[in-house]
Enzyme design. Structure first.
Site, mmCIF file in Angstrom:
data_model
loop_
_atom_site.group_PDB
_atom_site.id
_atom_site.type_symbol
_atom_site.label_atom_id
_atom_site.label_comp_id
_atom_site.label_asym_id
_atom_site.label_seq_id
_atom_site.Cartn_x
_atom_site.Cartn_y
_atom_site.Cartn_z
ATOM 1 N N HIS A 321 -27.936 25.899 35.339
ATOM 2 C CA HIS A 321 -26.948 24.857 35.016
ATOM 3 C C HIS A 321 -25.578 25.121 35.602
ATOM 4 C CE1 HIS A 321 -29.327 22.631 31.961
ATOM 5 N NE2 HIS A 321 -29.904 23.817 31.789
ATOM 6 N N LYS A 510 -14.312 16.111 28.495
ATOM 7 C CA LYS A 510 -15.219 17.197 28.892
ATOM 8 C C LYS A 510 -14.540 18.498 28.493
ATOM 9 C CE LYS A 510 -14.845 15.426 33.079
ATOM 10 N NZ LYS A 510 -16.259 15.273 33.399
ATOM 11 N N ARG A 511 -15.268 19.599 28.559
ATOM 12 C CA ARG A 511 -14.607 20.872 28.265
ATOM 13 C C ARG A 511 -13.423 21.087 29.198
ATOM 14 N NH1 ARG A 511 -16.932 24.557 24.501
ATOM 15 N NH2 ARG A 511 -15.341 25.987 25.242
ATOM 16 N N LYS A 516 -12.731 21.589 36.536
ATOM 17 C CA LYS A 516 -12.844 20.163 36.214
ATOM 18 C C LYS A 516 -11.536 19.413 36.489
ATOM 19 C CE LYS A 516 -16.277 21.138 32.575
ATOM 20 N NZ LYS A 516 -17.516 20.417 32.945
HETATM 21 C C1 26W Z 1 -22.555 32.837 29.167
HETATM 22 C C2 26W Z 1 -21.504 31.824 29.126
HETATM 23 C C3 26W Z 1 -21.991 30.508 29.536
HETATM 24 C C4 26W Z 1 -21.973 29.469 28.651
HETATM 25 C C5 26W Z 1 -22.426 28.248 29.011
HETATM 26 C C6 26W Z 1 -22.475 30.313 30.795
HETATM 27 C C7 26W Z 1 -22.944 29.102 31.173
HETATM 28 C C8 26W Z 1 -22.917 28.061 30.291
HETATM 29 C C9 26W Z 1 -23.482 26.728 30.696
HETATM 30 C C10 26W Z 1 -24.478 26.903 31.795
HETATM 31 C C11 26W Z 1 -22.425 25.789 31.070
HETATM 32 C C12 26W Z 1 -22.879 24.375 31.060
HETATM 33 O O1 26W Z 1 -22.884 23.740 30.030
HETATM 34 N N1 26W Z 1 -23.211 23.829 32.233
HETATM 35 C C13 26W Z 1 -23.301 22.392 32.368
HETATM 36 O O2 26W Z 1 -24.644 21.977 32.230
HETATM 37 C C14 26W Z 1 -24.726 20.566 32.229
HETATM 38 C C15 26W Z 1 -26.153 20.188 31.953
HETATM 39 O O3 26W Z 1 -26.973 20.541 33.009
HETATM 40 C C16 26W Z 1 -24.219 20.005 33.550
HETATM 41 O O4 26W Z 1 -24.238 18.608 33.490
HETATM 42 C C17 26W Z 1 -22.791 20.484 33.826
HETATM 43 O O5 26W Z 1 -22.376 20.063 35.092
HETATM 44 C C18 26W Z 1 -22.729 21.991 33.712
HETATM 45 O O6 26W Z 1 -21.384 22.445 33.810
#
Ligand code: 26W
Length: 774
Positions: A321, A510-511, A516
């Site tokens: 993701h 969004k976050r 972003k």
């Molecule tokens: C370990 C910390 C951490 C926490 C959350 C690392 C990574 C994340 C996620 C992968 C972040 C996330 O939410 N990514 C989002 O995923 C969505 C669903 O696929 C996408 O639409 C977003 O573009 C993407 O930022």
């Protein structure tokens, strides 16, 4: 008459308790009763399991009633009794997720159940979800989110199905709480199983009586702390012991639960496991399931590595993701071993097997380094493990998958090209149109019937109406009433703030993250403000800029941006010259329920991430579906959105991935700053005393990070100054176009009509067919 209607009618007749809380429980229990027979039907075919550390569910009551088909009955019964059917809007809003990744998981569950695809979710029953946010003098403050404070009528505790999870320093119970996932039409009810951590032994009275109270309390607190709180970091990885414990906790419990069911039918015939179960890893957060399943099959069930590995590989699949390097999970070997030493042995086994496999492919010696699951700095790379030990790796939008294949994960694509595929994200139209925008939903159904609720591609049938003046006028009226509805909400929750219903609503929700580029939006607003003050932009149509975002509590750059936008809001909103011309609102505690109010009221959807940074985005799809135009970059799913809806119906600007890669080495933001008076003026507002950051020095840091860079990144790492001019130009073009209200409405309607492909129904079918072989 439905069971639900019977139960609720009886309740309303027999009881005097008509307070919100009693009614909430009565309604929820009546709905649970109706869902129960379907929920209890045993599974007879292959099941997919969605392992995810996050499920951003949002409010369940209305979505469940909608899907059960009893929402009209509730409305009718309540109105008959003089009760407000919207009274539950203050109630539960399970925020067991940070943002896109967790919300996607929730949409997937809804879509699978609706299409009768056997998919169960597995995760953690956090006691506290994502923190609640409020502003104090423009600064973000956080408080705990006790999401079960009104009770939890949508969960069933399954005491008998609890399992033990062992760590190096403690063992705990994992107790499952099952939630029904009710498909639209109520024909299929799947399960979301969330695990709660509890102490193995009831409170230790002996220790307590022996005056060793700390021991007695300690064990209980240590156990419960595992599922106590969701980590609020979105996109930055921190090597926290408790986080690894959380991951192992839910993954180990889920595997035990799945294997218990499997063995009840198939005994020890484990080679059959992949024919019965598919397990999807939602990013690498649950990837420790890979060595854990190996450990169970080899350590407990006595399979050899050659027997166990194909079972593991055929069972698991992995979704990536993010390409942001900070977000790729790595665990220090020392930390890993201090938490789950037994599992580490299987990581080493995987690493050795990988080395042999690479050797067989002619990759030897130093060329293997970039593949190592355990690197030379003694860190375990979870994404590498997830690619190596599963049969499928997918990205979440076309561009994202291409970047994975040819850049971020190119060495893996070179050896295992057949494992890679794209599954563009989607959203559930039940919640994100049917429920949140009932008037627009009605407008659509009047024209094309209500088949779109389960087949979003039918929206295409709306296209002829883009040339129907009556429909366009009606669209504008509906949008206006949605703005009114949002304004009422904002008035209530944002200290009496009044929105101008007759302005353009430009929305960025969004976050809060630098990539972003909420800051670029802020700069553009300030530029417009200065221009208006200088008597320029004579034909500017009034605009209201709405922001909603939470910043991770330790992410000071992001918190500085929130404070900065709130300072801009103060300046603009208190300037009498700007009355009914320009307004800025940063709403507090943006969450799923707030999104359901903001999205139907938006005219312009801000999707302005630096090209190549946003994996997909899903808010972009929700806004498109609700008839907003996209003001955005060529990034993530924006590209597919404008492919569908037409570039002429959206506002695309800025550098593309290739441009940015090309610019990178000689990019000089300082030169732009000195050459462009608009840019200089807005940037200087960070340091010239226009605004106060309350002595935190945050604004100076933001200024420096753009012009000077830091020890860990180059100046303006997200290219705000590169895209600024074309961004403001596109924004002002949208402003001008809006003034021809019929032609703007036409663009909006075109967006809705072409949103069909962004249903998570389509996405989940692709997972089911291509990855899970259901
Ligand atoms: C370990 C910390 C951490 C926490 C959350 C690392 C990574 C994340 C996620 C992968 C972040 C996330 O939410 N990514 C989002 O995923 C969505 C669903 O696929 C996408 O639409 C977003 O573009 C993407 O930022």
């Amino acid at each position: 008459m439905s069971l639900f209607q019977n139960e609720l009618t009886e309740y309303l007749q027999k009881t005097d308790s008509k307070d919100m809380l009693s009614l909430y429980h009565a309604v929820s229990e009546a709905a649970m009763k109706q869902a129960k027979p379907t929920w209890n039907k045993p599974r007879t075919r292959k099941t997919a399991c969605y392992f995810s550390a996050e499920f951003l569910i949002g409010r369940m009551i209305y979505a469940n009633l909608l899907n059960l088909g009893v929402l009209p009955e509730l409305q009718q019964l309540f109105l008959q009794s003089g009760l407000d059917p919207n009274m539950f809007e203050g109630v539960e809003d399970a925020a067991l997720g940070n943002g896109g990744l967790g919300r996607l998981a929730a949409c997937f569950l809804d879509s699978a159940a609706t299409q009768e695809i056997p998919l169960d979710g597995y995760g953690i029953r956090y006691k506290y979800g994502l923190f609640k946010q409020y502003f104090k003098e423009g600064f973000q403050q956080e408080t705990a989110d006790d999401w079960t404070q009104f009770g939890d009528p949508w969960s069933v505790r399954k005491e008998k199905e609890k399992v033990r999870v062992d760590f190096a320093d403690q063992s705990v119970w994992a107790v499952p709480y099952d939630m029904p996932v009710i498909g639209y039409g109520g024909k299929c009810v799947n399960t979301l199983r969330l695990w709660q951590a509890e102490a193995m032994h009831a409170f230790d009275l002996t220790s307590f009586n022996d005056m060793r109270c700390n021991d007695a309390f300690g064990a209980q607190i240590a156990a419960e702390s595992i599922s106590s709180v969701l980590y609020p970091n979105d996109e930055t990885q921190e090597g926290k012991r408790l986080r690894l414990k959380q991951q192992y906790f839910f993954v180990s419990a889920s595997l035990q639960s799945i294997l218990r069911q499997f063995k009840a039918v198939h005994g020890n015939n484990f080679s059959k496991l992949p024919q019965q179960y598919a397990i999807q890893l939602n990013d690498t957060h649950p990837a420790v399931a890979i060595p854990e399943l190996l450990r169970i099959l080899m350590g407990k069930e006595n399979l050899t590595l050659d027997e166990a590995f194909p079972i593991v590989q055929d069972t698991f699949a992995y979704t990536n993701h993010t390409i942001m390097a900070e977000a790729l999970e790595k665990w220090d070997v020392s930390l890993f071993c201090s938490v789950i030493p037994e599992v580490y042995a299987y990581v080493v086994m995987l690493q050795n097997k990988l080395k042999l496999d690479l050797h067989g492919k002619g990759i030897t010696g130093g060329a293997q380094a970039c593949y190592h699951l355990i690197d030379e700095n003694h860190r375990i790379h979870m994404a590498r493990m997830a690619i190596y030990a599963t049969h499928s790796t997918n990205g979440v939008a076309a561009l994202h998958t291409e970047i994975l294949k040819h850049d971020a994960l190119k060495e893996w694509y070179a050896v295992y090209p057949e494992r890679f595929s794209n599954k563009t994200n989607g959203i559930t139209q039940r919640r994100w149109l049917g429920l949140c925008n009932p008037e627009y939903a009605g407008f659509i159904s009047e024209r094309i019937g209500n088949g779109w609720l389960t087949d979003l591609s039918q929206l295409k049938k709306l296209e002829p109406y883009v040339n129907d003046a009556h429909s366009l006028r009606q669209f504008v009226e509906i949008k206006r009433r949605n703005k009114e509805r949002l304004a009422g909400h904002v008035h209530l929750y944002e200290y009496g703030m009044q929105l101008n219903i007759d302005s353009i609503f430009d929305v960025q929700i969004k976050r809060l993250h630098e990539y972003k580029r909420q800051l670029m939006n802020a700069f553009s607003i300030l530029d417009i403000y200065f221009q208006l003050k200088d008597g320029k932009l004579p034909n500017f149509y009034p605009m209201t800029f709405l922001f909603g975002a939470k910043a991770a509590p330790g992410y000071y750059q992001a918190k500085g941006i929130i404070k900065y936008i709130n300072e801009i809001a103060k300046l603009v909103n208190n300037d009498p010259d700007m009355k009914d011309r320009l307004a800025v609102v940063f709403v507090q505690n943006y969450n799923v329920s707030y999104a359901e109010k903001l999205i139907p009221a938006a005219d312009i959807s801000e999707q302005i991430s630096t090209a190549g940074t946003e994996a997909s985005g899903t808010g972009n799809m929700k806004l498109m579906l609700n008839g907003a135009v996209t003001l955005g970059t060529y990034d993530g799913a924006n590209i597919e959105i404008v492919q569908q809806a037409g570039e002429e119906n959206n506002y695309i600007f800025g550098a593309r991935v290739e441009d940015i890669r090309g610019a990178a080495d000689n990019y000089n933001p300082k030169a732009i700053y000195h050459a462009n008076a608009h840019i200089k003026r807005v940037l200087d507002s960070l340091i010239d005393g226009t605004f106060s950051d309350g002595g935190t020095n945050w604004f100076r840091n933001i200024f420096n990070s753009i012009l000077e860079g830091t020890s860990w990144h180059r100046p303006d790492q997200y290219y705000l100054l590169l895209d600024f001019e074309s961004y403001v130009e596109a924004k002002l073009l949208a402003n001008r176009d809006y003034q021809d209200s019929m032609s703007f409405a036409k663009k909006c309607l075109q967006n809705t009509a072409n949103a069909g492909t962004f249903s998570s129904d389509r996405t989940i079918r692709q997972y089911a067919e291509d990855i899970w072989q259901l």
